[in-house]
Design a protein around this motif. Structure first.
Motif, PDB file in Angstrom:
ATOM      1  N   GLN A  20      -7.150   1.893  -6.221  1.00  0.00           N
ATOM      2  CA  GLN A  20      -6.756   2.660  -5.039  1.00  0.00           C
ATOM      3  C   GLN A  20      -8.000   3.107  -4.288  1.00  0.00           C
ATOM      4  N   PHE A  21      -7.792   3.671  -3.128  1.00  0.00           N
ATOM      5  CA  PHE A  21      -8.900   4.268  -2.392  1.00  0.00           C
ATOM      6  C   PHE A  21      -8.392   5.526  -1.705  1.00  0.00           C
ATOM      7  N   SER A  22      -9.319   6.393  -1.377  1.00  0.00           N
ATOM      8  CA  SER A  22      -8.932   7.709  -0.885  1.00  0.00           C
ATOM      9  C   SER A  22      -9.672   8.069   0.397  1.00  0.00           C
ATOM     10  N   LEU A  23      -9.091   9.042   1.068  1.00  0.00           N
ATOM     11  CA  LEU A  23      -9.682   9.611   2.276  1.00  0.00           C
ATOM     12  C   LEU A  23      -9.842  11.102   2.073  1.00  0.00           C
ATOM     13  N   THR A  38     -15.134  11.090   4.023  1.00  0.00           N
ATOM     14  CA  THR A  38     -15.561  10.300   2.877  1.00  0.00           C
ATOM     15  C   THR A  38     -14.409   9.387   2.470  1.00  0.00           C
ATOM     16  N   ILE A  39     -14.684   8.124   2.309  1.00  0.00           N
ATOM     17  CA  ILE A  39     -13.723   7.166   1.763  1.00  0.00           C
ATOM     18  C   ILE A  39     -14.274   6.667   0.427  1.00  0.00           C
ATOM     19  N   LYS A  40     -13.443   6.743  -0.603  1.00  0.00           N
ATOM     20  CA  LYS A  40     -13.905   6.378  -1.940  1.00  0.00           C
ATOM     21  C   LYS A  40     -12.974   5.363  -2.584  1.00  0.00           C
ATOM     22  N   PRO A  41     -13.527   4.307  -3.148  1.00  0.00           N
ATOM     23  CA  PRO A  41     -12.710   3.404  -3.953  1.00  0.00           C
ATOM     24  C   PRO A  41     -12.587   3.931  -5.376  1.00  0.00           C
ATOM     25  N   ASP A  42     -11.475   3.587  -6.013  1.00  0.00           N
ATOM     26  CA  ASP A  42     -11.262   3.952  -7.413  1.00  0.00           C
ATOM     27  C   ASP A  42     -10.817   2.686  -8.137  1.00  0.00           C
ATOM     28  N   THR A  43     -11.731   2.027  -8.785  1.00  0.00           N
ATOM     29  CA  THR A  43     -11.409   0.736  -9.402  1.00  0.00           C
ATOM     30  C   THR A  43     -10.496   0.903 -10.615  1.00  0.00           C
ATOM     31  N   SER A  44     -10.598   2.020 -11.307  1.00  0.00           N
ATOM     32  CA  SER A  44      -9.762   2.211 -12.501  1.00  0.00           C
ATOM     33  C   SER A  44      -8.287   2.333 -12.139  1.00  0.00           C
ATOM     34  N   LEU A  82       0.851  -1.179   0.000  1.00  0.00           N
ATOM     35  CA  LEU A  82       0.000   0.000   0.000  1.00  0.00           C
ATOM     36  C   LEU A  82       0.889   1.232   0.000  1.00  0.00           C
ATOM     37  N   GLN A  83       0.704   2.088  -1.000  1.00  0.00           N
ATOM     38  CA  GLN A  83       1.539   3.280  -1.147  1.00  0.00           C
ATOM     39  C   GLN A  83       0.670   4.518  -0.998  1.00  0.00           C
ATOM     40  N   GLN A  84       0.945   5.292   0.037  1.00  0.00           N
ATOM     41  CA  GLN A  84       0.159   6.488   0.322  1.00  0.00           C
ATOM     42  C   GLN A  84       0.736   7.713  -0.366  1.00  0.00           C
ATOM     43  N   SER A 132      -6.833  15.419   2.086  1.00  0.00           N
ATOM     44  CA  SER A 132      -7.064  14.396   1.052  1.00  0.00           C
ATOM     45  C   SER A 132      -5.839  13.504   0.923  1.00  0.00           C
ATOM     46  N   LEU A 133      -6.028  12.200   1.062  1.00  0.00           N
ATOM     47  CA  LEU A 133      -4.962  11.227   0.916  1.00  0.00           C
ATOM     48  C   LEU A 133      -5.428  10.094   0.010  1.00  0.00           C
ATOM     49  N   THR A 134      -4.469   9.497  -0.681  1.00  0.00           N
ATOM     50  CA  THR A 134      -4.765   8.376  -1.571  1.00  0.00           C
ATOM     51  C   THR A 134      -3.884   7.200  -1.217  1.00  0.00           C
ATOM     52  N   CYS A 135      -4.410   6.008  -1.393  1.00  0.00           N
ATOM     53  CA  CYS A 135      -3.685   4.776  -1.089  1.00  0.00           C
ATOM     54  C   CYS A 135      -3.734   3.861  -2.315  1.00  0.00           C
ATOM     55  N   ALA A 136      -2.608   3.686  -2.966  1.00  0.00           N
ATOM     56  CA  ALA A 136      -2.524   2.825  -4.145  1.00  0.00           C
ATOM     57  C   ALA A 136      -2.214   1.399  -3.718  1.00  0.00           C
ATOM     58  N   ILE A 137      -2.968   0.459  -4.273  1.00  0.00           N
ATOM     59  CA  ILE A 137      -2.856  -0.946  -3.882  1.00  0.00           C
ATOM     60  C   ILE A 137      -2.127  -1.736  -4.957  1.00  0.00           C
TER      61      ILE A 137
END
Lengths: 121, 108
Positions: free
Chosen positions: A82-85, A73-79, A4-6, A19-24
């Protein structure tokens, strides 16, 4: 191996949005067994779970901690897999190290590297 | 919300000694929902024990967990230099995860 890369800014002004993003890598945000979560850690509050998202039976689910429910808000990004905060209306009390993590229901087996976020003008 | 209280706050021991860390819950916790983590300075927590007594992948067998109901224990049978860190217990009660305040294990 799951990694997991933030990413995201380390300094946010009061009243603005964090705003933060977490790449899986090594797993999918749409996994039917994983739960994607955000946790923060500060000297005053210790480790504090903020919220989670997960995908089950073709539907996305979201749960948030009561303390931040009106601002988060937590959002997934399937494309991008990743997911975000997003945390709105931040104050200095929101200053903490923020972690994204993968949970397998009851425990948390993979963590991001952590992002120190300071709320200051 | 279930509150987890860890004791002692700080434990001073020498390498080779046995460490016993306690985690007490304010209400009964399912054993399947209790986990332990190790955290070193500047690092994220690392899962050690899940389901109260199962070691996570790659965790040495000197780490063991036990307990049920409201009282849980993490035992490190023979301390190695790399074991000195902060340890947290955590419980899951849908939908939220709560953590204890931590026990710092320091070199005596």
């Amino acid at each position: 191996q799951v990694q997991l890369q933030q990413s995201g800014p380390g300094l946010v002004k009061p009243s603005q949005t964090l705003s933060l993003t977490c790449a899986i890598s090594g797993d999918s945000v749409s996994s039917s067994s994983a739960v994607w979560t955000w946790i923060r850690q500060s000297p005053s509050r210790g480790l504090e779970w903020l919220g989670r998202t997960y995908y089950r039976s073709n539907k996305w689910y979201y749960d948030y901690a009561v303390a931040v429910k009106s601002r988060i808000t937590i959002k997934p990004d399937t494309s991008e897999n990743q997911f975000s905060l997003q945390l709105n209306s931040v104050t200095p009390e929101d200053s903490a190290v923020y972690y994204c993590a993968r949970a397998t229901v009851a425990d948390i087996d993979y963590w991001g590297q952590g992002t120190l976020v300071t709320v200051s003008s | 919300e279930i509150v987890l209280t860890q004791s002692p706050g700080t434990l001073s021991l020498s390498p080779g000694e046995r460490a016993t860390l306690s985690c007490r819950a304010s209400q009964s916790v399912s054993s399947s929902s209790l986990a332990w983590y190790q955290q070193k300075p500047g690092q994220a927590p690392r899962l050690l024990i899940y389901g109260a007594s199962s070691r996570a992948t790659g965790i040495p067998d000197r780490f063991s967990g036990s307990g049920s109901g409201t009282d849980f224990t993490l035992t490190i049978s023979r301390l190695e230099p790399e074991d000195f860190a902060v340890y947290y217990c955590q419980q899951y009660g849908a939908p939220l995860y709560t953590f204890g305040q931590g026990t710092k294990l320091e070199i005596k």
